[in-house]
Write a protein that holds these residues in place. Sequence first.
Motif, PDB file in Angstrom:
ATOM      1  N   UNK A 174       0.900  -1.341   0.019  1.00 34.76           N
ATOM      2  CA  UNK A 174      -0.057  -0.077   0.054  1.00 34.76           C
ATOM      3  C   UNK A 174       0.746   1.203   0.104  1.00 34.76           C
ATOM      4  N   UNK A 175       1.792   1.182   0.608  1.00 33.77           N
ATOM      5  CA  UNK A 175       2.922   2.420   0.785  1.00 33.77           C
ATOM      6  C   UNK A 175       3.615   2.592  -0.344  1.00 33.77           C
ATOM      7  N   UNK A 176       3.870   1.493  -1.249  1.00 32.64           N
ATOM      8  CA  UNK A 176       4.452   1.874  -2.558  1.00 32.64           C
ATOM      9  C   UNK A 176       3.386   2.329  -3.531  1.00 32.64           C
ATOM     10  N   UNK A 177       2.301   1.928  -3.284  1.00 35.55           N
ATOM     11  CA  UNK A 177       0.935   2.594  -4.297  1.00 35.55           C
ATOM     12  C   UNK A 177       0.881   4.048  -4.054  1.00 35.55           C
ATOM     13  N   UNK A 178       0.834   4.351  -2.589  1.00 33.33           N
ATOM     14  CA  UNK A 178       0.657   5.782  -2.115  1.00 33.33           C
ATOM     15  C   UNK A 178       1.849   6.509  -2.733  1.00 33.33           C
ATOM     16  N   UNK A 179       3.113   6.040  -2.786  1.00 32.87           N
ATOM     17  CA  UNK A 179       4.270   6.979  -3.221  1.00 32.87           C
ATOM     18  C   UNK A 179       4.188   7.175  -4.648  1.00 32.87           C
ATOM     19  N   UNK A 180       3.060   6.488  -5.307  1.00 31.78           N
ATOM     20  CA  UNK A 180       2.912   6.654  -6.632  1.00 31.78           C
ATOM     21  C   UNK A 180       3.469   5.763  -7.535  1.00 31.78           C
ATOM     22  N   UNK A 181       3.912   4.633  -7.118  1.00 35.41           N
ATOM     23  CA  UNK A 181       4.388   3.455  -7.789  1.00 35.41           C
ATOM     24  C   UNK A 181       2.922   2.536  -8.330  1.00 35.41           C
ATOM     25  N   UNK A 182       2.993   2.679  -9.653  1.00 39.60           N
ATOM     26  CA  UNK A 182       1.908   1.889 -10.385  1.00 39.60           C
ATOM     27  C   UNK A 182       2.408   0.786 -11.328  1.00 39.60           C
ATOM     28  N   UNK A 183       3.829   1.157 -11.789  1.00 39.57           N
ATOM     29  CA  UNK A 183       4.350   0.224 -12.783  1.00 39.57           C
ATOM     30  C   UNK A 183       5.373  -0.635 -12.014  1.00 39.57           C
ATOM     31  N   UNK A 184       5.636  -1.945 -12.329  1.00 38.28           N
ATOM     32  CA  UNK A 184       6.776  -2.593 -11.559  1.00 38.28           C
ATOM     33  C   UNK A 184       7.587  -3.539 -12.799  1.00 38.28           C
ATOM     34  N   UNK A 185       8.690  -3.732 -12.492  1.00 35.54           N
ATOM     35  CA  UNK A 185       9.553  -3.357 -11.314  1.00 35.54           C
ATOM     36  C   UNK A 185       9.732  -1.998 -11.322  1.00 35.54           C
TER      37      UNK A 185
END
Length: 221
Positions: A174-185
């Motif tokens: 969730x924290x990654x998503x909140x930091x704006x990470x939407x594509x991985x890696x």
Amino acid sequence: MSDLKPLRLDIVSDVVCPWCYIGKHRIEDALKLVPDVPVEVHWRPFFLNNWVPREGISREEYLTAKFGSVEAYKGIAGRVVAAANEEGLTYHPELVKRQPNTIDCHRLIHWAEAKGKAAEMKQRLMELYFRDGGDLTDSNVLVQAASDVGLDADDVRKRLATDEDVALVSAQAQEAAEKGISGVPTFVFAQKYAVSGAQPAEQLARAIRQVSAEINAEAAE
């Protein structure tokens, strides 16, 4: 060992993301290109398909929901298979019969990290899924994978049957998503620079060298 301050590298990815499979190989190649730079790698969870239920769904149902049809994925898969092959990796999309929810996979990686085996655990799960078409919704498959990298099978079986670290892993994703990470890696250098996508090893190596030089220059001031 050098006196350089180690560079923290957080790799946000999912075990069922084919570009994460390719990206893992490329970042490992990148690290070999900068053997003089100390890097501390942390594998961070991401849920590529957080809508998939805990028990998983059939691959057919998943591909239809995500791409419109099984056929529609074939064209996309061809490009990914070719990219994986170029890295010496094997991806057999036709062998995958079940689409897992990856929370248990991320729990295993988290537990393996305590023993310094997070990268091995991640690799094993990815190989099972992409190369062998393994069912990552099956706790026996997960226990065997953990055992393969040196974790205690009985201990893992007991822990998987509980909700241990479900909240923790979910919060990290969730924290990654909140930091704006939407594509991985996504590769996060020194907790401040993010590079998204399975970039070529040379490019990742340059980023490692550049950010390491910067944090060490700051540390020296």
